[in-house]
Design an enzyme around this catalytic site. Structure first.
Site, PDB file in Angstrom:
ATOM      1  N   ASP A   1       0.828  -1.218   0.000  1.00 48.46           N
ATOM      2  CA  ASP A   1       0.000   0.000   0.000  1.00 48.46           C
ATOM      3  C   ASP A   1       0.855   1.257   0.000  1.00 48.46           C
ATOM      4  O   ASP A   1       1.986   1.256   0.481  1.00 48.46           O
ATOM      5  CB  ASP A   1      -0.914  -0.001   1.237  1.00 48.46           C
ATOM      6  CG  ASP A   1      -0.110   0.032   2.526  1.00 48.46           C
ATOM      7  OD1 ASP A   1      -0.369   0.903   3.371  1.00 48.46           O
ATOM      8  OD2 ASP A   1       0.811  -0.800   2.649  1.00 48.46           O
ATOM      9  N   GLU A   2       0.267   2.340  -0.579  1.00 45.80           N
ATOM     10  CA  GLU A   2       0.819   3.694  -0.454  1.00 45.80           C
ATOM     11  C   GLU A   2       2.302   3.766  -0.810  1.00 45.80           C
ATOM     12  O   GLU A   2       3.077   4.418  -0.119  1.00 45.80           O
ATOM     13  CB  GLU A   2       0.569   4.220   0.967  1.00 45.80           C
ATOM     14  CG  GLU A   2      -0.931   4.328   1.270  1.00 45.80           C
ATOM     15  CD  GLU A   2      -1.213   4.827   2.663  1.00 45.80           C
ATOM     16  OE1 GLU A   2      -2.113   5.664   2.804  1.00 45.80           O
ATOM     17  OE2 GLU A   2      -0.530   4.381   3.611  1.00 45.80           O
ATOM     18  N   ALA A   3       2.686   3.107  -1.901  1.00 43.78           N
ATOM     19  CA  ALA A   3       4.105   3.132  -2.301  1.00 43.78           C
ATOM     20  C   ALA A   3       4.357   4.353  -3.189  1.00 43.78           C
ATOM     21  O   ALA A   3       4.826   4.254  -4.320  1.00 43.78           O
ATOM     22  CB  ALA A   3       4.461   1.846  -3.037  1.00 43.78           C
TER      23      ALA A   3
END
Ligand code: IFG
Length: 546
Positions: free
Chosen positions: A354-356
């Protein structure tokens, strides 16, 4: 209708019991005849009102429950009779532990025939239709019988039995009786096989004892998966022998700058074993390639620049990334995943994803491709947050949906190719969301979540292009940026976790918010008896004593 208490073993009945190895000699209990005043009224009663006696307290709602108008009363000499399996014996010991504390009765557990007045736990006699996790619970004036095909089902039947006993049965101190169970038959089994909760132990660290306490709470609602978010920017929480600084240094702080902490591998194995004793499977998450500042701070060589950043104690996200082009990155995740897989009996390893925001789309696709191969090489199946569908998920990779909307094109496209989905829509299941604007703890980015929001959705028909057959089940994540103590965990978890647990277990045909309010309200006195400081949602009428 009044009657003499159910019979107790005649004085001197030769019952010799010793637990494990289970040498048991149980004489046939001589059953004193039941003397019923007004026996005529003991006839079975299947009227709807009688049915309400058993089903207006159960969470999750069972598949079916039919009252018979009888009442079982646990007598002071009553025992638990199990079949000869060690699993049934252990479940008997679990039930006896709860009953002994609150009734003050001896509640002996023995393998062998169930005498009058006993509680019988049997891994036989249940219909095949209840599957591996379901059960058949039959209560008459002279006894309770829980039958299941597999131990998990027996354990779930015991949770239902506990909910049919008075709420004070959950107290840790002796309470007055009577210990009655409304008579009837409950036939039950889950809608979804995957019914989970997640605890973020990275933003703030929680001890083994605190995790065990959470496990005991989850077990009450037939939850069967616990996802531990073990690493993030603010902390690395699991000792990895081949990379010792991860825990020793990377585990040394937390959001707000506290001391943090980490699990030794023995600690982690103790959590795995405890969860297994409650028929809950551990799913460890090492969040990759983003949310990795703790790892990057621990080893300079993991950074593209060769320089380790400082440890981070704030709450921003998306600023960190493993160095995708670096060869050592793959040695790192192979060794981390390898050690974690060896400690994890469950089939899943969660790799985050997530949220890379600090990883280019191309690097992300490359990295997730490699990471999935590495997990598979260690014999495990990948779960990733749903962004992994922007890479090429393996056919077996499960996408955990956490978006706040009812559609995600990349996810729907992956589902069309066979990807399965674990449903955690943030605006419905994120237990770190505030209940109302006045809630002190929690966040608001996904919206406010009170009971009706947590309950008011259908996991099998929520996401565009994601039908019920593609849904593995549900999970309620508790992120801990604002959560520090077990009391904080209690307050955000209850009463919403039971709502998510019900969506995972109960048939959609039982979904009814008014009925749910009543059944959820009936849980209040149980939480009070357990010392769980829950949020008294104004959407529920909490009975006196709750
Ligand atoms: N999103 C982040 C979490 C956490 C959460 C708090 C996911 C998958 C917001 N990622 O949820 O790390 O910060 O609500």
């Amino acid at each position: 209708m009044s009657r003499t208490p159910s019979p107790t073993p005649a004085p001197g009945s030769p019952t010799v019991r010793r637990r494990g190895p289970r040498l048991v000699l149980v004489a046939a209990l001589t059953a004193a005849s039941l003397v019923w005043a007004g026996a005529a009224s003991a006839l079975p009663d299947t009227t709807a009102t009688a049915a309400a006696a058993t089903t207006d307290v159960l969470v999750p709602a069972p598949v079916s429950s039919v009252a018979n108008g009888a009442t079982y009363t646990l007598a002071s000499a009553a025992g638990i009779a199990t079949d000869a399996s060690p699993e049934a014996g252990a479940i008997g010991d679990y039930l006896a532990g709860v009953l002994r504390a609150s009734t003050g009765f001896a509640v002996p557990v023995s393998a062998g025939a169930a005498g009058n007045g006993s509680i019988a736990l049997q891994l036989s006699g249940a219909p095949g239709s209840v599957g591996d996790e379901g059960y058949l619970l039959t209560t008459t004036a002279t006894g309770v019988v829980v039958q299941a095909n597999r131990p998990a089902g027996l354990f779930h039947g015991v949770q239902t039995l506990l909910q049919l006993l008075p709420p004070r049965v959950m107290s840790g101190t002796v309470q007055p009786g009577p210990w009655t169970v409304p008579g009837g038959t409950v036939t039950d089994y889950p809608r979804f096989t995957h019914r989970g909760a997640m605890l973020d132990v990275a933003r703030h660290f929680f001890t083994v004892a605190q995790v065990k306490r959470y496990i005991d709470q989850l077990a009450l609602y037939k939850v069967n998966q616990l996802h531990l978010h073990l690493s993030d920017d603010q902390g690395w929480r699991i000792a990895i022998n081949s990379w010792p600084n991860l825990a020793a240094y990377g585990g040394g702080t937390a959001v707000g700058g506290g001391p943090g902490g980490y699990y030794t591998q023995a600690d982690y194995s103790a959590i795995v074993a405890y969860a297994a004793s409650r028929y809950i499977t551990l799913i460890p998450e090492i969040d990759l390639p983003g949310h990795t500042n703790a790892a990057l701070a621990s080893y300079a060589e993991l950074n593209c620049s060769g320089v380790a950043p400082p440890r981070y104690t704030g709450t921003n996200v998306g600023f960190s990334s493993l160095c995708v082009p670096l060869e050592v990155t793959y040695t790192f995740i192979d060794q981390v995943i390898g050690e974690l897989a060896a400690l994890t009996p469950g089939q899943y390893i969660h790799i985050g994803g997530d949220e890379a925001s600090s990883t280019t789309a191309a690097d992300y696709a490359t990295f997730i491709g490699w990471a999935q191969q590495i997990v598979a090489a260690h014999g495990k199946t990948v779960i990733g947050w749903h962004e992994v569908t922007h890479a090429t998920p393996l056919p077996t990779t499960v996408a955990q949906y956490w978006g706040p909307t009812t559609s995600d094109a990349a996810l729907a496209a992956a589902v069309a190719k066979g990807t399965k989905v674990l449903m955690s829509p943030a605006n419905k299941t994120y237990l770190d969301m505030k209940y109302t604007r006045r809630t002190k703890l929690g966040q608001t980015w996904a919206g406010l979540i009170d009971v009706d929001t947590a309950y008011g959705w259908n996991p099998g028909a929520y996401l565009a292009g994601v039908g019920e057959s593609s849904v593995l089940g549900v999970e309620a994540p508790l992120w801990t940026e604002t959560v520090v103590t077990s009391a904080d965990i209690d307050y955000l978890t209850f009463p919403r976790l039971p709502a998510i647990a019900e969506l995972g277990w109960s048939p959609w045909s039982t979904h009814n918010v008014t009925a749910f309010h009543q059944r959820l309200g009936a849980q209040g006195p149980r939480w009070k008896a357990m010392g769980i400081g829950y949020y008294r949602s104004t959407q529920v009428t909490w009975p006196t004593g709750s």
